[in-house]
Design an enzyme around this catalytic site. Structure first.
Site, PDB file in Angstrom:
ATOM      1  N   HIS A  74      28.533  44.638  35.294  1.00  0.00           N
ATOM      2  CA  HIS A  74      30.103  44.008  36.228  1.00  0.00           C
ATOM      3  C   HIS A  74      30.632  43.613  37.162  1.00  0.00           C
ATOM      4  O   HIS A  74      29.880  44.352  38.606  1.00  0.00           O
ATOM      5  CB  HIS A  74      31.061  45.006  35.968  1.00  0.00           C
ATOM      6  CG  HIS A  74      32.714  44.547  35.772  1.00  0.00           C
ATOM      7  ND1 HIS A  74      33.550  43.542  35.168  1.00  0.00           N
ATOM      8  CD2 HIS A  74      33.418  44.370  36.840  1.00  0.00           C
ATOM      9  CE1 HIS A  74      34.449  43.291  35.421  1.00  0.00           C
ATOM     10  NE2 HIS A  74      34.115  43.660  36.423  1.00  0.00           N
ATOM     11  N   CYS A  75      30.555  42.153  37.745  1.00  0.00           N
ATOM     12  CA  CYS A  75      30.343  41.685  39.030  1.00  0.00           C
ATOM     13  C   CYS A  75      31.907  41.201  39.445  1.00  0.00           C
ATOM     14  O   CYS A  75      32.101  40.989  38.663  1.00  0.00           O
ATOM     15  CB  CYS A  75      29.414  40.223  38.572  1.00  0.00           C
ATOM     16  SG  CYS A  75      30.059  39.366  40.229  1.00  0.00           S
ATOM     17  N   VAL A  76      32.373  41.659  40.689  1.00  0.00           N
ATOM     18  CA  VAL A  76      33.506  42.122  40.850  1.00  0.00           C
ATOM     19  C   VAL A  76      33.922  40.617  41.747  1.00  0.00           C
ATOM     20  O   VAL A  76      34.837  39.790  41.217  1.00  0.00           O
ATOM     21  CB  VAL A  76      33.374  42.932  42.020  1.00  0.00           C
ATOM     22  CG1 VAL A  76      33.809  43.886  41.516  1.00  0.00           C
ATOM     23  CG2 VAL A  76      32.557  42.594  43.150  1.00  0.00           C
TER      24      VAL A  76
END
Ligand SMILES: [Zn+2]
Ligand SMILES: [Zn+2]
Length: 326
Positions: free
Chosen positions: A176-178
């Site tokens: 998951h990439c913020v």
């Protein structure tokens, strides 16, 4: 050389800050990450109660804070470039295609940034569960058949993972990439790869133009053959440290921007190479992390590689139709 110490301190803080952030935002389960979480638990005893809640809302729920921060950083760097560097470069008649290259790179980058943010990474739900389950075989080491996701109430396809931030299972889950406020999965990894490479190229092209400009300033002013009088009254030939100090004092914002870009190039270049390696060997970041702790079982695991060309095809032509089930 007070300024050099100041500059080195600034760079050190920047590197430590970026590395700490990378470890936190990737939510990896490394020993450093665990140490940071333990330190966080101790700090929470003395920090105000709202701080952990703010941290949780930033890193553990979907929100656009880092997308906005990303855009602000883009705007700041390009504002400085357009406001100062571009004008000087035009005056010094540096090649026009060279000085406008960063704008082409950032245009490509922003398009793929948008695609990363908006594209379906491959959400698995009750409607498409059956077709995703058929895509990959269970290796019975990292992925086991008949495993249910207790939240989504579905059978977990091989290579998928439930993302706690997005609250759903993702096909061929990478991470998951913020920064794009989205999961990176089987359907948007191609956009993420191009986004990352174009961002690296943007930083490289900006740094190259700034370095060419500073070099031209040094050459045109004949600084290399100049001399100065030191505090003891002796004439000294200028050296590299003197030239850096002079450039820093004459163009402070440009030199700071160059320092920031230099660190970005190292970090982004390293991460792009790592992701490229994973894509070419048909692994996900999630699988790579899981494998690290199970090296003994690796000998019996075949993995999902289909050869170099097959792996590239899988990234750019995912073996399932893009369905808007989100
Ligand atoms: Zn799930
Ligand atoms: Zn997610």
């Amino acid at each position: 050389m007070d300024f050099l110490w100041l500059f080195l301190t600034y760079v050190t803080f920047l590197i430590v800050g970026i590395f700490a952030f990378c470890f936190l935002s990737e939510r990896s389960r490394t020993s450093l990450d665990r140490a940071l979480h333990r330190a966080g638990a101790i700090l929470s005893l003395v920090l105000p109660a709202w701080l952990p809640r703010r941290y949780k809302s930033c890193f553990q729920t979907r929100n656009g804070a880092f997308v906005i921060l990303h855009l602000i950083l883009d705007i700041l760097v390009f504002a400085e470039y357009s406001w100062e560097v571009l004008g000087y470069c035009l005056e010094l008649e540096i090649s026009r295609p060279f000085i406008f290259l960063p704008y082409i790179c950032i245009s490509v980058n922003l398009y793929f940034f948008y695609r990363c943010c908006a594209a379906d990474p491959g959400i698995v739900n009750k409607k498409n569960e059956a077709s995703y389950v058929q895509l990959y075989e269970y290796d019975c080491i990292l992925f086991h058949p008949e495993q249910q996701c207790p939240t989504c109430q579905i059978t977990k396809p091989a290579r998928s993972k439930h993302c706690r931030v997005c609250g759903c299972c993702i096909h061929r889950f990478d991470h998951h990439c913020v920064w794009v406020n989205n999961c990176i999965g089987g359907l948007n990894i191609r956009y993420f790869l191009i986004y990352l490479i174009s961002l690296t190229l943007t930083a490289v092209s900006l740094a190259a133009v700034i370095m060419a400009f500073l070099l031209k300033v040094v050459l045109l002013s004949h600084m290399m053959s100049a001399a100065y009088i030191d505090p003891e009254g002796h004439e000294q030939m200028v050296n590299i440290a003197f030239i850096i100090q002079h450039l820093f004092l004459t163009f402070p914002r440009i030199v700071f921007t160059l320092g920031f870009l230099g660190i970005l190039v190292l970090l982004l270049g390293g991460y792009s190479s790592f992701l490229l390696y994973l894509c070419l060997s048909n692994q996900t970041t999630n699988e790579w992390h899981k494998q690290k702790g199970r090296s003994l079982a690796l000998d019996s695991r075949k993995g999902y590689s289909k050869g170099l060309w097959g792996n590239i095809q899988e990234i750019f032509q995912p073996p399932i139709c893009h369905k808007k089930d989100r």
